[in-house]
Design a protein around this motif. Structure first.
Motif, PDB file in Angstrom:
ATOM      1  N   MET A   1       0.848  -1.117   0.091  1.00  0.00           N
ATOM      2  CA  MET A   1      -0.089  -0.141  -0.059  1.00  0.00           C
ATOM      3  C   MET A   1       0.919   1.271   0.073  1.00  0.00           C
ATOM      4  SD  MET A   1      -2.967  -0.608   2.454  1.00  0.00           S
ATOM      5  CE  MET A   1      -2.363  -1.239   3.952  1.00  0.00           C
ATOM      6  N   ARG A   2       0.192   2.281  -0.473  1.00  0.00           N
ATOM      7  CA  ARG A   2       0.858   3.556  -0.526  1.00  0.00           C
ATOM      8  C   ARG A   2      -0.048   4.563  -0.264  1.00  0.00           C
ATOM      9  NH1 ARG A   2       5.858   6.426  -0.606  1.00  0.00           N
ATOM     10  NH2 ARG A   2       5.186   8.661  -0.891  1.00  0.00           N
ATOM     11  N   THR A   3       0.530   5.503   0.580  1.00  0.00           N
ATOM     12  CA  THR A   3      -0.403   6.769   1.069  1.00  0.00           C
ATOM     13  C   THR A   3       0.707   7.988   1.227  1.00  0.00           C
ATOM     14  OG1 THR A   3      -1.942   7.662   2.554  1.00  0.00           O
ATOM     15  CG2 THR A   3      -0.129   6.621   3.647  1.00  0.00           C
ATOM     16  N   GLN A   4       0.222   9.047   1.665  1.00  0.00           N
ATOM     17  CA  GLN A   4       0.983  10.216   2.086  1.00  0.00           C
ATOM     18  C   GLN A   4       1.555  10.078   3.104  1.00  0.00           C
ATOM     19  OE1 GLN A   4      -1.792  12.992  -0.050  1.00  0.00           O
ATOM     20  NE2 GLN A   4      -0.103  14.074  -1.082  1.00  0.00           N
ATOM     21  N   VAL A   5       0.572   9.970   4.158  1.00  0.00           N
ATOM     22  CA  VAL A   5       0.994  10.246   5.532  1.00  0.00           C
ATOM     23  C   VAL A   5       0.205   8.799   6.418  1.00  0.00           C
ATOM     24  CG1 VAL A   5       0.361  11.416   7.849  1.00  0.00           C
ATOM     25  CG2 VAL A   5       0.671  12.529   5.616  1.00  0.00           C
ATOM     26  N   GLY A   6       1.310   8.080   7.036  1.00  0.00           N
ATOM     27  CA  GLY A   6       0.836   6.786   7.655  1.00  0.00           C
ATOM     28  C   GLY A   6       0.702   7.264   9.096  1.00  0.00           C
ATOM     29  N   ILE A   7      -0.494   7.229   9.487  1.00  0.00           N
ATOM     30  CA  ILE A   7      -0.798   7.357  11.109  1.00  0.00           C
ATOM     31  C   ILE A   7      -1.130   6.225  11.784  1.00  0.00           C
ATOM     32  CG2 ILE A   7      -2.478   8.623  12.352  1.00  0.00           C
ATOM     33  CD1 ILE A   7      -3.166  10.390   9.924  1.00  0.00           C
ATOM     34  N   VAL A   8      -0.285   6.193  12.826  1.00  0.00           N
ATOM     35  CA  VAL A   8      -0.378   5.206  13.826  1.00  0.00           C
ATOM     36  C   VAL A   8      -1.390   5.412  15.227  1.00  0.00           C
ATOM     37  CG1 VAL A   8       0.901   3.302  15.252  1.00  0.00           C
ATOM     38  CG2 VAL A   8       1.802   4.205  13.255  1.00  0.00           C
ATOM     39  N   GLY A   9      -2.207   4.820  15.374  1.00  0.00           N
ATOM     40  CA  GLY A   9      -3.162   5.187  16.218  1.00  0.00           C
ATOM     41  C   GLY A   9      -4.547   5.730  16.094  1.00  0.00           C
ATOM     42  N   ALA A  10      -5.509   5.066  16.389  1.00  0.00           N
ATOM     43  CA  ALA A  10      -6.956   5.609  16.072  1.00  0.00           C
ATOM     44  C   ALA A  10      -7.644   6.324  17.228  1.00  0.00           C
ATOM     45  CB  ALA A  10      -7.798   4.514  15.219  1.00  0.00           C
ATOM     46  N   GLY A  11      -6.981   7.158  17.986  1.00  0.00           N
ATOM     47  CA  GLY A  11      -7.510   7.985  19.025  1.00  0.00           C
ATOM     48  C   GLY A  11      -7.858   9.342  18.563  1.00  0.00           C
ATOM     49  N   PRO A  12      -8.252  10.195  19.491  1.00  0.00           N
ATOM     50  CA  PRO A  12      -8.659  11.453  19.084  1.00  0.00           C
ATOM     51  C   PRO A  12      -7.368  11.929  18.070  1.00  0.00           C
ATOM     52  CG  PRO A  12      -9.148  11.070  21.320  1.00  0.00           C
ATOM     53  CD  PRO A  12      -8.221   9.837  20.723  1.00  0.00           C
ATOM     54  N   ALA A  13      -6.267  12.111  18.444  1.00  0.00           N
ATOM     55  CA  ALA A  13      -5.127  12.622  17.592  1.00  0.00           C
ATOM     56  C   ALA A  13      -5.017  12.091  16.275  1.00  0.00           C
ATOM     57  CB  ALA A  13      -3.909  12.310  18.273  1.00  0.00           C
ATOM     58  N   GLY A  14      -5.004  10.656  16.175  1.00  0.00           N
ATOM     59  CA  GLY A  14      -4.949  10.185  14.653  1.00  0.00           C
ATOM     60  C   GLY A  14      -5.929  10.301  14.034  1.00  0.00           C
ATOM     61  N   LEU A  15      -7.196  10.085  14.410  1.00  0.00           N
ATOM     62  CA  LEU A  15      -8.243  10.308  13.985  1.00  0.00           C
ATOM     63  C   LEU A  15      -8.563  11.751  13.244  1.00  0.00           C
ATOM     64  CD1 LEU A  15     -10.981   8.091  15.666  1.00  0.00           C
ATOM     65  CD2 LEU A  15      -9.791   7.676  13.472  1.00  0.00           C
ATOM     66  N   LEU A  16      -8.382  12.635  14.214  1.00  0.00           N
ATOM     67  CA  LEU A  16      -8.569  14.163  13.700  1.00  0.00           C
ATOM     68  C   LEU A  16      -7.373  14.635  12.654  1.00  0.00           C
ATOM     69  CD1 LEU A  16     -10.163  16.786  14.054  1.00  0.00           C
ATOM     70  CD2 LEU A  16      -8.583  17.195  16.293  1.00  0.00           C
ATOM     71  N   TYR A 273      11.456  13.045  14.782  1.00  0.00           N
ATOM     72  CA  TYR A 273      12.721  12.570  14.471  1.00  0.00           C
ATOM     73  C   TYR A 273      12.828  12.127  13.199  1.00  0.00           C
ATOM     74  CZ  TYR A 273      16.695   8.938  14.013  1.00  0.00           C
ATOM     75  OH  TYR A 273      17.856   8.290  13.607  1.00  0.00           O
ATOM     76  N   GLY A 274      13.381  12.824  12.202  1.00  0.00           N
ATOM     77  CA  GLY A 274      13.481  12.552  10.727  1.00  0.00           C
ATOM     78  C   GLY A 274      12.134  12.569  10.060  1.00  0.00           C
ATOM     79  N   ASN A 275      11.492  11.595   9.553  1.00  0.00           N
ATOM     80  CA  ASN A 275       9.903  11.960   8.756  1.00  0.00           C
ATOM     81  C   ASN A 275       9.034  10.985   9.885  1.00  0.00           C
ATOM     82  OD1 ASN A 275      10.837  13.069   6.565  1.00  0.00           O
ATOM     83  ND2 ASN A 275      12.041  11.015   5.850  1.00  0.00           N
ATOM     84  N   LEU A 276       9.384  11.256  11.149  1.00  0.00           N
ATOM     85  CA  LEU A 276       8.341  10.847  12.381  1.00  0.00           C
ATOM     86  C   LEU A 276       7.957  11.963  13.179  1.00  0.00           C
ATOM     87  CD1 LEU A 276       6.835   8.859  13.855  1.00  0.00           C
ATOM     88  CD2 LEU A 276       9.115   8.573  15.237  1.00  0.00           C
ATOM     89  N   TYR A 277       6.888  12.250  13.244  1.00  0.00           N
ATOM     90  CA  TYR A 277       6.082  13.107  13.927  1.00  0.00           C
ATOM     91  C   TYR A 277       5.399  12.820  15.051  1.00  0.00           C
ATOM     92  CZ  TYR A 277       8.019  16.029  10.056  1.00  0.00           C
ATOM     93  OH  TYR A 277       8.721  16.445   9.106  1.00  0.00           O
ATOM     94  N   LEU A 278       5.669  13.013  16.154  1.00  0.00           N
ATOM     95  CA  LEU A 278       4.792  12.659  17.327  1.00  0.00           C
ATOM     96  C   LEU A 278       3.732  13.452  17.635  1.00  0.00           C
ATOM     97  CD1 LEU A 278       7.775  11.277  19.571  1.00  0.00           C
ATOM     98  CD2 LEU A 278       6.236   9.871  18.286  1.00  0.00           C
ATOM     99  N   ALA A 279       2.603  13.203  18.244  1.00  0.00           N
ATOM    100  CA  ALA A 279       1.541  13.874  18.575  1.00  0.00           C
ATOM    101  C   ALA A 279       0.715  13.239  19.837  1.00  0.00           C
ATOM    102  CB  ALA A 279       0.365  14.023  17.426  1.00  0.00           C
ATOM    103  N   GLY A 280       0.396  13.943  20.420  1.00  0.00           N
ATOM    104  CA  GLY A 280      -0.588  13.636  21.885  1.00  0.00           C
ATOM    105  C   GLY A 280       0.171  12.846  22.651  1.00  0.00           C
TER     106      GLY A 280
END
Length: 385
Positions: A1-16, A273-280
């Motif tokens: 699979m290919r996408t622009q942004v891979g999001i890990v976590g389906a809590g409020p941060a990832g879903l929003l 870190y690099g192309n990883l962005y942490l949130a929440g």
């Protein structure tokens, strides 16, 4: 699979984040370890700052929140046998909070993403981030998801922050010598607004989720167990800590759920870190006394959405380069407020009479000084940045 942004976590941060990116024409895929039912039923935060309400409304996911959420224009500080109201409408005109459960926000976001054709993969095993400083990708259950960037929205115990090599991130932590027993009960609220009660027996919080469901918290020992708190003990202790002013009586009813929440403060720097962005919660944890956790997550992904949109639209990485510093300014303000509220309202086992008198003196100042009350109010409803 290919996408622009891979999001890990389906809590409020990832879903929003996924939904905000969709509104800006950016594709994403959300990977979640748990099943959908778990995500939609897990009871967590319930106080939304004014800014969070505005973001959800602007994103088109606020209709049910506006119908069913409970706007509040103040909170009550209860101590020394007296009640003191912090009046938001007088101290910070035009700004308030809305009580609306985090699980309800998650339900609204999942519904919106699926209605828009968004891709949320639940029950995904063994998610692992790779090549964070090059061409990042995620593996899970024998599948591979290639992406331009990865957003780590998978909470304090998630896999994304753990994938960063040792020494690349600096962490700041503080553990508190007590925990919160959270109680959800099928009973109408005993008051119209939140009550923060400081007593010699410990802290208590009276909150609500709807006109029929109440939420309570009790300060308990750090190593306390849920089975030590049968319903009768819960109601007895809540009454002892809340029925401390004339005329107040606590409504009781069936306990639906109870859980123990440790009290900790945690921040990781930087949030990239690099192309990883942490949130929440993947990047920061606050004690729940200040009601900031969910609101910080919303602020993080709002900043990240703008930065990614700038990058995709213009090729400029200025927003992404500034992401961590921009978010951390708000994070540390919220850390201080949450620490301050926690120390102001809780009972410490090793506290001497001097420390207790200091707490009372500051509570007296907050409840008698317009300047001090305004500081509490503007932090509680959310600072304007």
């Amino acid at each position: 699979m290919r996408t622009q942004v891979g999001i890990v976590g389906a809590g409020p941060a990832g879903l929003l984040l996924s939904h905000l990116l969709h509104l800006r024409g950016i594709d994403s895929v959300v990977l979640e370890l748990r099943d959908r039912d778990y995500c939609e039923r897990r009871v967590r935060a319930g106080v939304l700052e004014q800014g969070t309400v505005d973001v959800l409304t602007a994103a088109g996911v606020g209709d049910r929140m506006r119908r069913e959420g409970l706007p509040h224009h103040g909170i009550e500080l209860r101590y020394g046998g007296a009640a003191h109201r912090i009046a938001f409408e007088e101290l910070v005109p035009g700004r308030s909070i809305t009580v609306y459960g985090q699980q309800e926000v998650v339900k609204d976001l999942i519904a919106a993403r699926l209605a828009a054709g968004g891709k949320i993969l639940f029950d995904v095993p063994d998610v692992k981030p790779h090549d964070l400083t090059g061409s990042p990708y995620l593996t899970f259950g024998g599948e591979t998801l290639e992406c331009d960037v990865i957003a780590g929205c998978d909470g304090f115990h998630g896999v994304t922050r753990a994938a960063v090599p040792p020494g690349e991130l600096t962490t700041f932590e503080r553990d508190y010598p007590f925990a919160w027993l959270g109680v959800l009960a099928r009973v109408r609220p005993s008051a119209e607004e939140l009550i923060y009660a400081r007593t010699p027996r410990g802290f208590a919080l009276h909150s609500m989720r709807s006109p029929e469901i109440s939420r309570f918290y009790l300060q308990v020992p750090k190593d306390e167990r849920e089975d030590a708190w049968p319903d009768e003990r819960i109601w007895s202790e809540l009454a002892a800590r809340l029925e401390t002013v004339p005329g107040f009586r606590l409504e009781t009813g069936p306990v639906i759920e109870k859980s123990i929440t440790p009290m900790r403060s945690f921040v990781t720097e930087p949030m990239r870190y690099g192309n990883l962005y942490l949130a929440g919660d993947a990047a920061h944890i606050v004690p729940p006394t200040g009601a900031k956790g969910l609101n910080l997550a919303v602020a993080d992904v709002t900043v990240l959405t703008d930065a990614l949109a700038q990058w995709y639209e213009t090729g400029s990485s200025a927003g992404l380069d500034a992401y961590s510093a921009t978010c951390l300014r708000r994070v540390w303000r919220a850390q201080h407020f949450s620490w301050w509220m926690t120390n102001l309202l809780h009972t410490f086992a090793d506290e001497d009479p001097y420390g207790e008198r200091l707490q009372t003196a500051y509570l007296d100042y907050v409840t008698s000084s317009t300047a001090a009350a305004t500081t509490l109010a503007e932090n509680y409803v959310g600072m304007v940045w």
